[in-house]
Write an enzyme that holds these catalytic residues in place. Structure first.
Site, mmCIF file in Angstrom:
data_model
loop_
_atom_site.group_PDB
_atom_site.id
_atom_site.type_symbol
_atom_site.label_atom_id
_atom_site.label_comp_id
_atom_site.label_asym_id
_atom_site.label_seq_id
_atom_site.Cartn_x
_atom_site.Cartn_y
_atom_site.Cartn_z
ATOM 1 N N SER A 80 0.814 -1.220 0.000
ATOM 2 C CA SER A 80 0.000 0.000 0.000
ATOM 3 C C SER A 80 0.842 1.262 0.000
ATOM 4 C CB SER A 80 -0.914 0.006 1.220
ATOM 5 O OG SER A 80 -0.177 0.206 2.406
ATOM 6 N N THR A 200 -1.906 2.697 2.683
ATOM 7 C CA THR A 200 -1.463 3.996 3.226
ATOM 8 C C THR A 200 -0.888 3.856 4.628
ATOM 9 O OG1 THR A 200 -3.272 5.103 2.076
ATOM 10 C CG2 THR A 200 -2.157 6.394 3.748
ATOM 11 N N THR A 218 1.460 6.890 0.461
ATOM 12 C CA THR A 218 0.661 5.777 -0.057
ATOM 13 C C THR A 218 0.939 5.518 -1.531
ATOM 14 O OG1 THR A 218 -1.621 4.975 -0.228
ATOM 15 C CG2 THR A 218 -1.266 7.259 -0.777
ATOM 16 N N ARG A 228 -5.219 9.291 -10.895
ATOM 17 C CA ARG A 228 -6.112 9.416 -9.728
ATOM 18 C C ARG A 228 -5.298 9.831 -8.497
ATOM 19 N NH1 ARG A 228 -6.199 6.959 -4.366
ATOM 20 N NH2 ARG A 228 -8.351 6.919 -3.670
ATOM 21 N N VAL A 229 -5.788 10.821 -7.776
ATOM 22 C CA VAL A 229 -5.122 11.267 -6.554
ATOM 23 C C VAL A 229 -6.101 11.077 -5.405
ATOM 24 C CG1 VAL A 229 -4.179 13.266 -5.340
ATOM 25 C CG2 VAL A 229 -3.628 12.898 -7.751
ATOM 26 N N GLY A 230 -5.639 10.468 -4.334
ATOM 27 C CA GLY A 230 -6.504 10.251 -3.176
ATOM 28 C C GLY A 230 -6.391 11.390 -2.175
ATOM 29 N N ASP A 231 -6.728 11.080 -0.934
ATOM 30 C CA ASP A 231 -6.717 12.116 0.107
ATOM 31 C C ASP A 231 -5.327 12.339 0.703
ATOM 32 O OD1 ASP A 231 -6.834 9.514 1.162
ATOM 33 O OD2 ASP A 231 -7.836 10.163 2.997
ATOM 34 N N THR A 251 -6.414 6.929 6.654
ATOM 35 C CA THR A 251 -6.200 5.869 5.669
ATOM 36 C C THR A 251 -7.592 5.396 5.236
ATOM 37 O OG1 THR A 251 -6.187 4.133 7.355
ATOM 38 C CG2 THR A 251 -4.052 5.084 6.801
ATOM 39 N N GLY A 252 -7.617 4.641 4.153
ATOM 40 C CA GLY A 252 -8.914 4.134 3.687
ATOM 41 C C GLY A 252 -9.360 4.826 2.412
HETATM 42 N N1 GLY Z 1 -6.349 6.960 1.550
HETATM 43 C C1 GLY Z 1 -5.501 6.609 0.490
HETATM 44 C C2 GLY Z 1 -6.089 6.756 -0.825
HETATM 45 O O1 GLY Z 1 -7.291 6.733 -0.976
HETATM 46 O O2 GLY Z 1 -5.340 6.885 -1.786
#
Ligand code: GLY
Length: 347
Positions: A80, A200, A218, A228-231, A251-252
């Site tokens: 991850s 993450t 992560t 794609r970019v996460g949080d 995380t998540g």
């Molecule tokens: N929380 C990590 C992601 O969604 O990329």
């Protein structure tokens, strides 16, 4: 970044300089001005152990959390984060990371970074060596190259085989949605599966001077649409630090947290007096209330995905919560070994 903590700086910062007999190095204070604490997501036991070793030597919290998460970025067994992370839908590993340094109120982040395993260190370099906060994609890679970061293929055989299995069984497991009316909340229950691999590590710490810092790093959602970019690299969502209050990270499922900006909210709720676990539970409730698309909800209207939050106050109180139970976080308070603690949960 402030200069590294030299012995002289440490003595001055902790008020020990006056106690130093000529030529006699003083021990660290028995009662430091602040009790160092490090917390991390459940995969971060060795990260908090490393962070605490450094904190106890007087390190800045930012140095400590980055050194901690580097262990996971290096670890091919953690799919991850960093080297060995699961790739995007084209088989390319893309990393996101952010750092925040409370004492100077600065942040740095990178998103969709390819070929460099230490996304957290590149994020720190953004903080330190640019007047920007977030660099993405090809620009982030160029910047990392300019700073001498070594390029390498981050895709391990294990991650490549997992990607091949996913490609070979492509069904309802991708992220593309069919055309539908904006106000529809049901594009076909089960048409797209919400449960996917989000990993993450988030790690936050307080150092002996009361400096609060954090880092989230992560490889993001497995098999995501490229770009794609996460949080994790979005300050306020995947990480937030306020040196007067504390730090929070996540995380998540990043998409859910991007729509709630939970980390900054958790820190603000702690400023208002809420305990870390309470503030994290409130963030989980917000996410549950914000989730309205049927494909993301189970038969009882609960989100099918999970998001977890981890929070730490400047005074060293810590806690966390997730939507679904069974999750843990790692903590080291400098007394005894690092340990895992259950997260509070909604369901
Ligand atoms: N929380 C990590 C992601 O969604 O990329």
């Amino acid at each position: 970044m402030p200069p590294p903590l030299t012995r002289r700086r440490f003595l001055s910062a902790t008020g020990l300089a006056a106690l130093t007999a000529a030529g006699t190095p003083p021990a660290l204070p028995a009662q430091p001005a602040h009790r160092p604490v490090a917390i991390a997501s459940g995969n971060g036991l060795k990260a908090v152990t490393r962070a605490m070793e450094l904190l106890q030597q007087g390190a800045d919290a930012l140095d400590a959390v980055i050194a901690g998460v580097n262990l996971l970025e290096d670890d091919p067994a953690d799919q991850s984060v960093g080297y060995g992370g699961l790739p995007n839908e084209e088989g390319v590993v893309e990393l996101d990371a952010s750092v925040m340094h409370g004492p100077t109120g600065r942040g740095g982040a990178v998103a969709a970074l390819q070929n460099i395993r230490y996304a957290s260190r590149v994020a720190r370099r953004v903080l330190e060596r640019t007047d920007h906060v977030l660099l993405v994609g090809a620009g982030a890679l160029k910047f990392a190259r300019a700073h001498g970061f070594r390029e390498e293929n981050l895709l391990t055989d294990e991650a490549r085989e997992a990607w091949l299995r996913w490609k070979e069984t492509l069904s309802n497991l991708d992220d593309w949605l069919p055309p539908h009316e904006l106000d529809t909340r049901d594009i076909g229950q089960g048409l797209k599966e919400a449960l996917r691999h989000y990993g993450t590590i988030n790690c936050n710490a307080v150092d002996v001077r009361g400096g609060v810092s954090g880092c989230t790093t992560t490889s993001g959602l497995a098999f995501k649409i490229p770009g794609r970019v996460g949080d994790s690299p979005i300050l306020g969502a995947g990480l937030w630090v306020d040196n007067d209050v504390g730090a929070a990270g996540s995380t998540g499922r990043g998409e859910a947290n991007l729509l709630a900006c939970s980390s900054v909210m958790i820190v603000e709720w702690m400023r208002q007096g809420r305990a870390p676990t309470d503030a994290c539970l409130q963030a989980c409730r917000r996410i549950a209330a914000q989730t309205k698309m049927k494909r993301l909800l189970d038969a009882e209207g609960r989100p099918k995905f999970n998001v977890s939050f981890y929070a730490l106050t400047k005074a060293g109180a810590h806690g966390g919560a997730s939507l679904w139970g069974g999750m843990k976080y790692a903590v080291n308070t400098g007394e005894g070994e690092s340990r895992l603690v259950d997260l509070a949960h909604l369901y």
